[in-house]
Design a protein around this motif. Sequence first.
Motif, mmCIF file in Angstrom:
data_model
loop_
_atom_site.group_PDB
_atom_site.id
_atom_site.type_symbol
_atom_site.label_atom_id
_atom_site.label_comp_id
_atom_site.label_asym_id
_atom_site.label_seq_id
_atom_site.Cartn_x
_atom_site.Cartn_y
_atom_site.Cartn_z
ATOM 1 N N GLU A 156 -15.281 27.959 64.528
ATOM 2 C CA GLU A 156 -15.246 27.613 65.960
ATOM 3 C C GLU A 156 -14.567 26.269 66.210
ATOM 4 O O GLU A 156 -14.372 25.874 67.349
ATOM 5 C CB GLU A 156 -16.681 27.557 66.512
ATOM 6 C CG GLU A 156 -17.403 28.874 66.419
ATOM 7 C CD GLU A 156 -18.895 28.728 66.612
ATOM 8 O OE1 GLU A 156 -19.572 29.751 66.634
ATOM 9 O OE2 GLU A 156 -19.383 27.595 66.725
ATOM 10 N N ASN A 184 -24.947 23.047 65.251
ATOM 11 C CA ASN A 184 -25.156 24.420 64.787
ATOM 12 C C ASN A 184 -23.910 25.289 64.866
ATOM 13 O O ASN A 184 -23.998 26.503 64.811
ATOM 14 C CB ASN A 184 -26.283 25.077 65.590
ATOM 15 C CG ASN A 184 -27.636 24.560 65.145
ATOM 16 O OD1 ASN A 184 -27.850 24.290 63.973
ATOM 17 N ND2 ASN A 184 -28.534 24.404 66.101
ATOM 18 N N SER A 185 -22.749 24.664 65.020
ATOM 19 C CA SER A 185 -21.524 25.470 65.115
ATOM 20 C C SER A 185 -21.095 25.936 63.733
ATOM 21 O O SER A 185 -21.471 25.361 62.725
ATOM 22 C CB SER A 185 -20.399 24.634 65.714
ATOM 23 O OG SER A 185 -20.791 24.105 66.940
ATOM 24 N N TYR A 186 -20.271 26.974 63.753
ATOM 25 C CA TYR A 186 -19.670 27.432 62.504
ATOM 26 C C TYR A 186 -18.247 26.883 62.406
ATOM 27 O O TYR A 186 -17.599 26.680 63.430
ATOM 28 C CB TYR A 186 -19.646 28.964 62.457
ATOM 29 C CG TYR A 186 -20.975 29.529 62.047
ATOM 30 C CD1 TYR A 186 -21.276 29.754 60.714
ATOM 31 C CD2 TYR A 186 -21.961 29.794 62.991
ATOM 32 C CE1 TYR A 186 -22.503 30.240 60.332
ATOM 33 C CE2 TYR A 186 -23.194 30.284 62.624
ATOM 34 C CZ TYR A 186 -23.464 30.513 61.291
ATOM 35 O OH TYR A 186 -24.683 30.979 60.900
ATOM 36 N N SER A 215 -23.600 23.615 74.469
ATOM 37 C CA SER A 215 -22.531 23.843 73.504
ATOM 38 C C SER A 215 -21.677 25.033 73.917
ATOM 39 O O SER A 215 -22.173 26.051 74.383
ATOM 40 C CB SER A 215 -23.139 24.090 72.128
ATOM 41 O OG SER A 215 -22.328 24.957 71.398
ATOM 42 N N GLY A 240 -19.672 26.715 71.854
ATOM 43 C CA GLY A 240 -19.758 27.728 70.803
ATOM 44 C C GLY A 240 -21.133 28.362 70.785
ATOM 45 O O GLY A 240 -22.142 27.705 70.579
ATOM 46 N N VAL A 241 -21.199 29.649 71.027
ATOM 47 C CA VAL A 241 -22.475 30.339 70.982
ATOM 48 C C VAL A 241 -22.879 30.499 69.530
ATOM 49 O O VAL A 241 -22.069 30.819 68.675
ATOM 50 C CB VAL A 241 -22.355 31.737 71.633
ATOM 51 C CG1 VAL A 241 -23.719 32.426 71.683
ATOM 52 C CG2 VAL A 241 -21.764 31.637 73.005
ATOM 53 N N ARG A 242 -24.104 30.257 69.249
ATOM 54 C CA ARG A 242 -24.558 30.399 67.885
ATOM 55 C C ARG A 242 -24.494 31.865 67.488
ATOM 56 O O ARG A 242 -25.064 32.725 68.134
ATOM 57 C CB ARG A 242 -25.980 29.882 67.758
ATOM 58 C CG ARG A 242 -26.353 29.780 66.319
ATOM 59 C CD ARG A 242 -27.646 29.121 66.122
ATOM 60 N NE ARG A 242 -27.913 29.191 64.690
ATOM 61 C CZ ARG A 242 -29.032 28.799 64.142
ATOM 62 N NH1 ARG A 242 -29.976 28.312 64.884
ATOM 63 N NH2 ARG A 242 -29.201 28.890 62.860
ATOM 64 N N GLN A 243 -23.764 32.130 66.441
ATOM 65 C CA GLN A 243 -23.543 33.518 66.079
ATOM 66 C C GLN A 243 -24.430 33.931 64.924
ATOM 67 O O GLN A 243 -24.479 33.287 63.898
ATOM 68 C CB GLN A 243 -22.079 33.716 65.680
ATOM 69 C CG GLN A 243 -21.227 34.066 66.855
ATOM 70 C CD GLN A 243 -19.944 34.699 66.401
ATOM 71 O OE1 GLN A 243 -19.674 34.784 65.217
ATOM 72 N NE2 GLN A 243 -19.160 35.150 67.336
ATOM 73 N N ARG A 271 -24.669 36.522 62.183
ATOM 74 C CA ARG A 271 -23.738 37.468 61.581
ATOM 75 C C ARG A 271 -24.281 38.888 61.548
ATOM 76 O O ARG A 271 -23.595 39.839 61.900
ATOM 77 C CB ARG A 271 -23.419 37.016 60.160
ATOM 78 C CG ARG A 271 -22.182 37.681 59.628
ATOM 79 C CD ARG A 271 -21.825 37.153 58.268
ATOM 80 N NE ARG A 271 -21.506 38.245 57.385
ATOM 81 C CZ ARG A 271 -20.371 38.931 57.429
ATOM 82 N NH1 ARG A 271 -19.467 38.638 58.320
ATOM 83 N NH2 ARG A 271 -20.140 39.909 56.590
ATOM 84 N N ARG A 279 -22.617 15.609 68.437
ATOM 85 C CA ARG A 279 -23.881 16.187 67.974
ATOM 86 C C ARG A 279 -24.082 17.617 68.453
ATOM 87 O O ARG A 279 -24.828 18.381 67.854
ATOM 88 C CB ARG A 279 -25.052 15.335 68.460
ATOM 89 C CG ARG A 279 -25.142 14.040 67.691
ATOM 90 C CD ARG A 279 -26.415 13.300 68.013
ATOM 91 N NE ARG A 279 -26.561 12.179 67.088
ATOM 92 C CZ ARG A 279 -27.691 11.513 66.934
ATOM 93 N NH1 ARG A 279 -28.756 11.850 67.643
ATOM 94 N NH2 ARG A 279 -27.766 10.525 66.079
ATOM 95 N N ARG A 280 -23.386 17.968 69.520
ATOM 96 C CA ARG A 280 -23.563 19.338 70.025
ATOM 97 C C ARG A 280 -22.998 20.379 69.051
ATOM 98 O O ARG A 280 -23.272 21.557 69.165
ATOM 99 C CB ARG A 280 -22.920 19.492 71.401
ATOM 100 C CG ARG A 280 -21.417 19.390 71.374
ATOM 101 C CD ARG A 280 -20.813 19.437 72.755
ATOM 102 N NE ARG A 280 -19.484 18.855 72.733
ATOM 103 C CZ ARG A 280 -18.402 19.491 72.332
ATOM 104 N NH1 ARG A 280 -18.487 20.729 71.929
ATOM 105 N NH2 ARG A 280 -17.233 18.892 72.329
ATOM 106 N N LEU A 281 -22.188 19.921 68.085
ATOM 107 C CA LEU A 281 -21.604 20.855 67.122
ATOM 108 C C LEU A 281 -22.540 21.137 65.949
ATOM 109 O O LEU A 281 -22.177 21.839 65.016
ATOM 110 C CB LEU A 281 -20.280 20.292 66.580
ATOM 111 C CG LEU A 281 -19.221 20.001 67.633
ATOM 112 C CD1 LEU A 281 -18.029 19.307 67.013
ATOM 113 C CD2 LEU A 281 -18.787 21.278 68.320
ATOM 114 N N CYS A 302 -27.728 20.991 71.949
ATOM 115 C CA CYS A 302 -26.948 22.199 71.690
ATOM 116 C C CYS A 302 -26.815 23.076 72.922
ATOM 117 O O CYS A 302 -25.995 23.981 72.949
ATOM 118 C CB CYS A 302 -27.597 23.032 70.589
ATOM 119 S SG CYS A 302 -27.289 22.371 68.976
#
Lengths: 296, 328
Positions: free
Chosen positions: B152, B147-149, A11, A13-16, A18, B143-145, A8
Amino acid sequence: MDRVEKSCKNSAGVRQNRALAVWRQFRRNKGAMIGLIITAALILLAVSADFIWDYETDVIGMNIADRMISPGTKYLFGTDNYGRDMLARVGYGARYSLVIGAVSVLFGLFVGVPIGTSAGYLGGRYDTIIMRMIDAFSIVPSILLTILMVTVLGTSLLNLMIALAISTIPIFARITRASVLTVRYNEYIESAKAIGASDFYIITKYIIPNCFSPILVQATLRMGTNIISAAGLSYIGLGVALPTPEWGALLSASKQFIIQAPYLCFFPGLAIMITVMSINLVGDGLRDALDPKLKR
Amino acid sequence: MQEAILKVTNLKKYFKTKKGTVHAVDGVSFSIEKGKTLGIVGESGCGKSTTGRAILRLVEPTDGEVIFEGIDVTKADKKQLSALRRDMQIVFQDPFSSVNPRMTVSQLIAEPLVVNKIYKGRGSKQQIEDRVLELMDTVGLARRLYNSYPHELDGGRRQRIGIARALAMNPKFIVCDEPVSALDVSIQAQILNLMKELQNSLQLTYIFITHNLSVVNHFADEIAVMYLGSLVEKAPVKELFDHPMHPYTQALLSAIPVPEITENEEEILIKGEITSPVNLPEECRFYSRCSYACELCKKGRPELQEVRPGHFVACRRIHDVRMEEKRI
């Protein structure tokens, strides 16, 4: 988890989080931040009131020698006709207003949210019957309803909170039902059903979290309203009775001295105003932060 | 001939509204063999999605039977239904609204496993994680996704989440409800190829619901054409494309754009609008728009008849339609 965490790292996309995002939005709102600070200070005051003042001596203990002293260095808020320090009385009063506000709203949530959720989720005849009953309740202005209930139940702090809570239930039931209806027909609810999720799971994991923001905002704003109602009822003698230093009761007791000693009315009134205003500021700020679309 | 994995008989779904009863699905029957794909084609509002949902009991069917591997889905109790839901899954049309925006990719894919308590006790967390990663590999999500929402990700990736969710419990049968119609054309092909590969490797049976005939052409083994809640024609793909019989099917096929300048095929235009499915008269559903319509067509609804091997058509004037076809 190690493997995933590593993968990750790069990655995009930064883990957001909320809650964090909402907080960032909230922090930008100056009014809301002021409201939050004042509210926090009031809560602190309410919690620590017993350490600052002794209830028996400072708050309700009479001191005839020092009666009716105008605000000054010795008594910052002056003293009343029994020589009691108004600072102590108003300060201690924060406890009552906040507790009444919080308890009545929590109770209203506790009953109103399940009613609204079940009505919105189940729909059909059940929905119609429940909501017509709620409508019937809401036809009566809430202050009248509260007065009626206090009269029936008898005047006491507990009864005041119960009466306010009951008049709060229809509001929460309605707003919950409305937001459940907006969430319920999303395709992702159907997709949860398709994987075999139970109704209970869908309600707790899908519906409530997605309805959370309007309910939270309403709860905050309603707390301010309930504090005003409580003060009003105490003022007309239907709430907390003297010598308990509830703000409405203080106002009521001071009104006969309004010509000689206007400060006696001024400070409790100011306290009510500041409390309700800061809570409303927090509520408005929450609304803006939770739903950025509304802002423009 | 292999045995049918799914047999639908006279499936009906009526919706009661203030204006009257909407006949969304009105007596649909078909069966699918294991490992095959049935394409259900029709215009918006013809009841094709409702059919798919009624089979899975996401909407309660008003009447009819849905036999899946010997069990009647419409009469299954709660326990049986939750067992059936492991075997029968659905991929939704809109990848933007069919995933909960509050959950991460991994949570979404793990959800079916968690809800159905597939893994229990100690080490279940690790097992779920392994399975989620395996599924992500299967559907081609990096796999890098993990923890994505969903917000995104693009539509194609979201649809891959939807497919992974459907696959999580190793189903045997999947209803694909217009799985690519909300996607860009370039991504449509990727998702279709993925679904085809999955079908081959996992021996899946599909119902593929779409309004796009050219999509289903490459995907399905058999096609059922639906109009106003009923099937009007059902045939193997090649047969249907080569010899469309029902006037409605003919019109649909002629509407497919042909990328050739020289070919000057005449387009059959359907006149009028789709009849309202509220309080339908007892006549052929296509009566008001059909160029072959005559008095005969007003006498009740035509049944599906086998006109060639495996080719079923519901039209009273099929003889005249075929005559005309020969003349051309």
